[in-house]
Design a protein around this motif. Sequence first.
Motif, PDB file in Angstrom:
ATOM      1  N   LEU A 190      -9.650  -0.882  -1.252  1.00  0.00           N
ATOM      2  CA  LEU A 190      -8.759  -2.036  -1.338  1.00  0.00           C
ATOM      3  C   LEU A 190      -9.616  -3.233  -1.690  1.00  0.00           C
ATOM      4  O   LEU A 190     -10.649  -3.473  -1.056  1.00  0.00           O
ATOM      5  CB  LEU A 190      -8.050  -2.284   0.001  1.00  0.00           C
ATOM      6  CG  LEU A 190      -7.164  -3.536   0.059  1.00  0.00           C
ATOM      7  CD1 LEU A 190      -5.936  -3.365  -0.837  1.00  0.00           C
ATOM      8  CD2 LEU A 190      -6.759  -3.842   1.489  1.00  0.00           C
ATOM      9  N   TYR A 209      -5.254  -1.508  -4.880  1.00  0.00           N
ATOM     10  CA  TYR A 209      -5.609  -0.320  -4.108  1.00  0.00           C
ATOM     11  C   TYR A 209      -5.869   0.815  -5.082  1.00  0.00           C
ATOM     12  O   TYR A 209      -5.154   0.971  -6.078  1.00  0.00           O
ATOM     13  CB  TYR A 209      -4.463   0.054  -3.162  1.00  0.00           C
ATOM     14  CG  TYR A 209      -4.711   1.325  -2.389  1.00  0.00           C
ATOM     15  CD1 TYR A 209      -5.580   1.332  -1.304  1.00  0.00           C
ATOM     16  CD2 TYR A 209      -4.089   2.511  -2.748  1.00  0.00           C
ATOM     17  CE1 TYR A 209      -5.821   2.496  -0.593  1.00  0.00           C
ATOM     18  CE2 TYR A 209      -4.318   3.679  -2.042  1.00  0.00           C
ATOM     19  CZ  TYR A 209      -5.186   3.664  -0.964  1.00  0.00           C
ATOM     20  OH  TYR A 209      -5.429   4.825  -0.265  1.00  0.00           O
ATOM     21  N   LEU A 211       0.840  -1.189   0.000  1.00  0.00           N
ATOM     22  CA  LEU A 211       0.000   0.000   0.000  1.00  0.00           C
ATOM     23  C   LEU A 211       0.881   1.247   0.000  1.00  0.00           C
ATOM     24  O   LEU A 211       1.962   1.233   0.597  1.00  0.00           O
ATOM     25  CB  LEU A 211      -0.880   0.034   1.243  1.00  0.00           C
ATOM     26  CG  LEU A 211      -2.020  -0.958   1.320  1.00  0.00           C
ATOM     27  CD1 LEU A 211      -2.663  -0.920   2.706  1.00  0.00           C
ATOM     28  CD2 LEU A 211      -3.052  -0.678   0.255  1.00  0.00           C
TER      29      LEU A 211
END
Length: 154
Positions: free
Chosen positions: A129, A111, A8
């Motif tokens: 997500l 993401y 991420l």
Amino acid sequence: MSLDAFQLPDSAPARIGDFHALWFEKASGHVPDASDFDVGVLSRQYPLIARIGTAGAGSELVWRDVAQADHWPFRTPVTGRPVAESVPPLMSVTRAINSFQETLTSGVPDYFETTSWLYGGRTSLMARLVAPLAVGEARELIALWEVMEPLETP
């Protein structure tokens, strides 16, 4: 691409980071089992969460299990109905569906942040997500949305 290759960005909301850590912990190097992710239980901590599967000959994406949130930042998902019905029209549908399909195929989370999601004449900054889950030999998805900025009136 291996599961641990996905990371991420630093800008991802804390709740999405926490969920990704949970998913990765359950994964243990493989796509985690869907039985490890009860939407009803998880929705207490992650109010905008849903499981997505496929149905029909065309493998259309459908909502399998949806959190009972007071307010979704897009059209409220309905269990058993197509995901495309909840996504705002135009390019958002294609982008979202293609992203979800890619995650099903690759087995790697995705993401995404968007700054112009319209809902009731308002815009917001949102993050999403989506991650794969194993259901026997098949796959489903678990998706989590997070509103990063309060909704604003135009």
